[in-house]
Design an enzyme around this catalytic site. Structure first.
Site, PDB file in Angstrom:
ATOM      1  N   ASP A  25       0.651  -1.580  -0.045  1.00  0.00           N
ATOM      2  CA  ASP A  25       0.076   0.390   0.202  1.00  0.00           C
ATOM      3  C   ASP A  25       0.863   1.270  -0.075  1.00  0.00           C
ATOM      4  OD1 ASP A  25      -1.813   2.433   0.844  1.00  0.00           O
ATOM      5  OD2 ASP A  25      -3.237   0.622   1.561  1.00  0.00           O
ATOM      6  N   ASN A  31       0.233   6.904  -9.915  1.00  0.00           N
ATOM      7  CA  ASN A  31      -1.265   6.763 -10.354  1.00  0.00           C
ATOM      8  C   ASN A  31      -2.037   5.870  -9.394  1.00  0.00           C
ATOM      9  OD1 ASN A  31      -3.098   5.477 -13.077  1.00  0.00           O
ATOM     10  ND2 ASN A  31      -2.289   3.942 -11.226  1.00  0.00           N
ATOM     11  N   TYR A  86     -12.506  13.446  -2.727  1.00  0.00           N
ATOM     12  CA  TYR A  86     -10.890  13.117  -3.801  1.00  0.00           C
ATOM     13  C   TYR A  86     -11.269  14.607  -4.719  1.00  0.00           C
ATOM     14  CZ  TYR A  86      -9.760  10.911  -9.213  1.00  0.00           C
ATOM     15  OH  TYR A  86      -9.980  10.319 -10.271  1.00  0.00           O
ATOM     16  N   GLY A  87     -11.233  15.372  -5.930  1.00  0.00           N
ATOM     17  CA  GLY A  87     -11.023  15.874  -5.858  1.00  0.00           C
ATOM     18  C   GLY A  87     -10.048  17.324  -5.857  1.00  0.00           C
ATOM     19  N   ALA A  98      -8.319  16.452  -2.748  1.00  0.00           N
ATOM     20  CA  ALA A  98      -7.045  16.324  -2.960  1.00  0.00           C
ATOM     21  C   ALA A  98      -6.579  16.420  -4.574  1.00  0.00           C
ATOM     22  CB  ALA A  98      -6.950  14.498  -2.739  1.00  0.00           C
ATOM     23  N   LYS A  99      -7.167  16.211  -5.411  1.00  0.00           N
ATOM     24  CA  LYS A  99      -6.586  15.913  -6.851  1.00  0.00           C
ATOM     25  C   LYS A  99      -6.039  17.261  -7.094  1.00  0.00           C
ATOM     26  CE  LYS A  99      -6.739  12.109  -8.208  1.00  0.00           C
ATOM     27  NZ  LYS A  99      -5.893  11.091  -8.641  1.00  0.00           N
TER      28      LYS A  99
HETATM   29  N1  LIG Z   1     -11.199   5.890 -14.635  1.00  0.00           N
HETATM   30  C1  LIG Z   1     -11.265   7.647 -14.394  1.00  0.00           C
HETATM   31  O1  LIG Z   1     -12.168   7.586 -14.854  1.00  0.00           O
HETATM   32  C2  LIG Z   1     -10.220   7.863 -14.059  1.00  0.00           C
HETATM   33  C3  LIG Z   1     -10.731   9.719 -14.739  1.00  0.00           C
HETATM   34  C4  LIG Z   1      -9.679  10.606 -13.939  1.00  0.00           C
HETATM   35  C5  LIG Z   1      -8.426  10.487 -13.406  1.00  0.00           C
HETATM   36  N2  LIG Z   1      -7.973   8.876 -13.084  1.00  0.00           N
HETATM   37  C6  LIG Z   1      -7.780   8.594 -12.043  1.00  0.00           C
HETATM   38  O2  LIG Z   1      -6.309   7.698 -12.781  1.00  0.00           O
HETATM   39  C7  LIG Z   1      -5.769   6.940 -12.423  1.00  0.00           C
HETATM   40  C8  LIG Z   1      -5.638   5.816 -12.427  1.00  0.00           C
HETATM   41  O3  LIG Z   1      -6.904   4.790 -12.468  1.00  0.00           O
HETATM   42  P1  LIG Z   1      -7.541   3.735 -13.082  1.00  0.00           P
HETATM   43  O4  LIG Z   1      -8.946   4.015 -12.986  1.00  0.00           O
HETATM   44  O5  LIG Z   1      -7.022   3.237 -13.461  1.00  0.00           O
HETATM   45  O6  LIG Z   1      -7.656   2.731 -11.134  1.00  0.00           O
HETATM   46  P2  LIG Z   1      -8.401   1.059 -11.132  1.00  0.00           P
HETATM   47  O7  LIG Z   1      -8.444   0.805 -12.738  1.00  0.00           O
HETATM   48  O8  LIG Z   1      -8.956   1.487 -10.073  1.00  0.00           O
HETATM   49  O9  LIG Z   1      -7.151   1.144 -11.118  1.00  0.00           O
HETATM   50  C9  LIG Z   1      -6.256   1.366  -9.846  1.00  0.00           C
HETATM   51  C10 LIG Z   1      -5.159   1.229  -8.980  1.00  0.00           C
HETATM   52  O10 LIG Z   1      -4.249   1.592  -8.441  1.00  0.00           O
HETATM   53  C11 LIG Z   1      -3.792   0.210  -7.260  1.00  0.00           C
HETATM   54  N3  LIG Z   1      -4.464   0.703  -5.789  1.00  0.00           N
HETATM   55  C12 LIG Z   1      -5.566   1.376  -4.837  1.00  0.00           C
HETATM   56  N4  LIG Z   1      -4.739   1.921  -3.986  1.00  0.00           N
HETATM   57  C13 LIG Z   1      -3.954   2.145  -3.757  1.00  0.00           C
HETATM   58  C14 LIG Z   1      -2.762   1.831  -2.354  1.00  0.00           C
HETATM   59  N5  LIG Z   1      -3.486   2.416  -1.335  1.00  0.00           N
HETATM   60  N6  LIG Z   1      -1.019   1.515  -3.051  1.00  0.00           N
HETATM   61  C15 LIG Z   1      -0.929   1.331  -3.810  1.00  0.00           C
HETATM   62  N7  LIG Z   1      -1.826   0.407  -5.119  1.00  0.00           N
HETATM   63  C16 LIG Z   1      -3.679   0.908  -5.263  1.00  0.00           C
HETATM   64  C17 LIG Z   1      -4.864  -0.675  -7.446  1.00  0.00           C
HETATM   65  O11 LIG Z   1      -4.896  -1.838  -6.503  1.00  0.00           O
HETATM   66  P3  LIG Z   1      -4.897  -2.836  -5.686  1.00  0.00           P
HETATM   67  O12 LIG Z   1      -6.796  -1.933  -5.556  1.00  0.00           O
HETATM   68  O13 LIG Z   1      -4.618  -4.177  -5.807  1.00  0.00           O
HETATM   69  O14 LIG Z   1      -4.535  -1.877  -4.534  1.00  0.00           O
HETATM   70  C18 LIG Z   1      -4.838  -0.664  -9.154  1.00  0.00           C
HETATM   71  O15 LIG Z   1      -3.673  -1.262  -9.628  1.00  0.00           O
HETATM   72  C19 LIG Z   1      -6.035   7.279 -10.704  1.00  0.00           C
HETATM   73  O16 LIG Z   1      -4.804   8.195 -10.505  1.00  0.00           O
HETATM   74  C20 LIG Z   1      -7.106   7.982 -10.750  1.00  0.00           C
HETATM   75  O17 LIG Z   1      -6.857   8.504 -10.021  1.00  0.00           O
HETATM   76  C21 LIG Z   1      -8.853   8.136 -13.048  1.00  0.00           C
END
Ligand SMILES: NC(=O)c1ccc[n+]([C@@H]2O[C@H](COP(=O)([O-])OP(=O)(O)OC[C@H]3O[C@@H](n4cnc5c(N)ncnc54)[C@H](OP(=O)(O)O)[C@@H]3O)[C@@H](O)[C@H]2O)c1
Length: 247
Positions: free
Chosen positions: A61, A87, A154-155, A157-158
């Site tokens: 984590d 990420n 969330y917003g 924090a980002k």
């Molecule tokens: N999806 C969207 O529409 C969107 C839009 C804008 C921005 N984002 C940003 O894009 C990035 C990727 O998002 P995503 O949608 O690809 O997410 P996702 O598919 O849910 O994948 C998140 C990844 O992060 C890991 N993770 C989560 N918490 C963690 C922790 N505390 N320590 C280590 N690993 C952790 C998860 O694995 P585990 O659960 O096994 O830890 C997984 O590998 C994020 O920063 C998100 O805020 C996403």
């Protein structure tokens, strides 16, 4: 051989970037909390077409200092660090509550994962990043700049992560600092953000991943960029500058 640390590489955007960089010969140090899913996500990558890169998985984590120290220690064999991609992210409750009733303990967890852990990794890895003239990608969101009801935890924090990125760019000019907004992606996090909605029309994370690869190849000045700033057409031959992400 270029080396990257990617947090949250077991699915979504992190996995898409891990696959893309491995195929270009990069060595990777990747994490996620669930070890089995992480191992499955990167299985076979080090022998993928394109390269002799080494893929090191470190389950854990990002909010855990001992886990972050293990990531830093894993860089030593590679001897260099060209890219840190912060990420891994925490959405918070689903559905997301309005700020007047947002549970503060959960808000603290969101900030731990989305703000403090990325900065802590930057602090640990600043020296090798500076030595390589490397790049840092802090993955942001349109929720950092636009106000949507329910997205205040969330917003904000980002938004804090964006501001850290901007200030770091003034303090550490030898490194390129990017806040990267990938846009909507069809991922597990997105489905949690929109429970019950059909998200099948959203683009897969490999689309934003391809845009980020183009950004890294162009190596623009430090700043905030959206995936839509680097559309497919910008990959035209001859447009790539700086240390090549493709090789
Ligand atoms: N999806 C969207 O529409 C969107 C839009 C804008 C921005 N984002 C940003 O894009 C990035 C990727 O998002 P995503 O949608 O690809 O997410 P996702 O598919 O849910 O994948 C998140 C990844 O992060 C890991 N993770 C989560 N918490 C963690 C922790 N505390 N320590 C280590 N690993 C952790 C998860 O694995 P585990 O659960 O096994 O830890 C997984 O590998 C994020 O920063 C998100 O805020 C996403």
């Amino acid at each position: 051989m270029p080396t990257a640390v990617i947090t949250g590489a077991s699915q979504g955007l992190g996995r898409a970037m891990a696959r893309a960089l491995a195929a270009r010969g990069w060595s990777l140090i990747v994490d996620a909390r669930h070890a089995g899913q992480l191992a499955a996500a990167v299985s076979g990558l080090s022998t993928a077409a394109g390269g002799p890169g080494v893929v090191t998985t470190i389950p854990g984590d990002v909010t855990d200092p001992a886990h972050r120290a293990a990531i830093a220690a894993a860089i030593a064999p590679a001897g260099r660090l060209d890219l840190l991609m912060n990420n891994a992210s925490r959405l918070g409750p689903s559905p997301q509550p309005p700020l007047r009733s947002y549970p503060l303990a959960e808000l603290g967890e969101v900030y731990q994962t989305n703000v403090l852990a990325p900065l802590a990794l930057i602090q640990l890895l600043a020296d090798p990043l500076a030595a390589a003239g490397g790049m840092v990608v802090n993955v942001s969101s349109d929720a950092a700049t636009d106000a949507y009801p329910g997205w205040g935890g969330y917003g904000s924090a980002k938004a804090a992560l964006d501001q850290l990125t901007a200030v770091l760019a003034t303090e550490e000019p030898g490194v390129r600092w990017y806040a990267f907004d990938p846009g909507d992606m069809r991922t597990a996090m997105h489905q949690r953000a929109f429970p019950g909605e059909d998200i099948s029309g959203r683009p897969g994370p490999e689309v934003a991943g391809a845009a980020l690869l183009r950004l890294l190849s162009h190596r623009p000045p430090s700043g905030r960029y959206r995936a839509s700033d680097y559309p497919e057409a910008s990959r035209a031959p001859g447009t790539q500058r700086g240390p090549a992400v493709t090789r």
